[in-house]
Design a protein around this motif. Structure first.
Motif, PDB file in Angstrom:
ATOM      1  N   GLU A   1      41.412  45.574  34.390  1.00  0.00           N
ATOM      2  CA  GLU A   1      40.599  44.872  35.443  1.00  0.00           C
ATOM      3  C   GLU A   1      39.497  45.499  34.842  1.00  0.00           C
TER       4      GLU A   1
ATOM      5  N   THR B   1      38.814  42.150  31.879  1.00  0.00           N
ATOM      6  CA  THR B   1      38.630  41.178  32.459  1.00  0.00           C
ATOM      7  C   THR B   1      37.589  40.449  33.181  1.00  0.00           C
ATOM      8  N   GLU B   2      37.319  41.442  34.530  1.00  0.00           N
ATOM      9  CA  GLU B   2      36.215  41.111  35.178  1.00  0.00           C
ATOM     10  C   GLU B   2      35.066  40.551  34.403  1.00  0.00           C
ATOM     11  N   LYS B   3      34.632  41.537  33.083  1.00  0.00           N
ATOM     12  CA  LYS B   3      33.716  41.185  32.018  1.00  0.00           C
ATOM     13  C   LYS B   3      34.045  39.678  31.276  1.00  0.00           C
TER      14      LYS B   3
ATOM     15  N   LYS C   1      32.864  37.595  33.821  1.00  0.00           N
ATOM     16  CA  LYS C   1      31.426  37.623  34.475  1.00  0.00           C
ATOM     17  C   LYS C   1      30.260  36.361  33.400  1.00  0.00           C
TER      18      LYS C   1
ATOM     19  N   THR D   1      42.656  44.421  44.474  1.00  0.00           N
ATOM     20  CA  THR D   1      42.398  44.208  42.976  1.00  0.00           C
ATOM     21  C   THR D   1      42.806  42.130  42.773  1.00  0.00           C
TER      22      THR D   1
ATOM     23  N   PHE E   1      40.033  39.629  42.263  1.00  0.00           N
ATOM     24  CA  PHE E   1      40.543  38.969  41.205  1.00  0.00           C
ATOM     25  C   PHE E   1      39.902  37.215  41.602  1.00  0.00           C
TER      26      PHE E   1
ATOM     27  N   MET F   1      36.752  36.706  42.118  1.00  0.00           N
ATOM     28  CA  MET F   1      35.798  36.710  41.681  1.00  0.00           C
ATOM     29  C   MET F   1      35.883  34.816  40.747  1.00  0.00           C
ATOM     30  N   THR F   2      37.123  34.395  40.311  1.00  0.00           N
ATOM     31  CA  THR F   2      37.378  33.716  39.832  1.00  0.00           C
ATOM     32  C   THR F   2      37.198  32.199  40.523  1.00  0.00           C
TER      33      THR F   2
ATOM     34  N   SER G   1      45.644  42.990  34.465  1.00  0.00           N
ATOM     35  CA  SER G   1      45.517  41.457  35.069  1.00  0.00           C
ATOM     36  C   SER G   1      44.793  41.324  33.340  1.00  0.00           C
TER      37      SER G   1
END
Length: 106
Positions: free
Chosen positions: A23, A26-28, A31, A48, A52, A55-56, A83
């Protein structure tokens, strides 16, 4: 069990160093604008998936819910993974094409 082309492509992407998983990573990647495709395991928590998804949508990165945590992790040579993101544009498009074919034929 029939061979899964999406998971095979993810394995190839992982071997080439084009996959970040977990997570936080993937988030980093999303962004920082490095992610071209995000895949979230179908058995990950609703929280979760929602995080996502939001965010996506915001960063305009395609996201798919596919497979389960154990299978996703296994195909990239890791433990459980909720993820992952593909950071190579060409591979991301190839995997996305396979995902679309798989989802429409099931």
């Amino acid at each position: 069990m029939r061979p899964d082309k999406v998971l095979s492509m993810l394995g190839i992407a992982a071997k080439s160093g084009s996959v970040v998983s977990g997570e936080f990573s993937t988030e980093k990647a999303v962004k920082e604008g490095r992610a071209y495709l995000v895949i979230v395991a179908g058995d990950s928590s609703d929280n979760t998936k929602k995080m996502f998804s939001n965010m996506t949508d915001f960063y305009e990165v395609p996201m798919y819910i596919y497979s389960d945590k154990e299978t996703l992790g296994h195909c990239i040579g890791k433990e459980f993974r909720a993820s992952l993101a593909i950071v190579n544009e060409g591979l991301a498009h190839s995997v996305e094409d396979k995902l679309k074919q798989t989802i429409t034929t099931e």
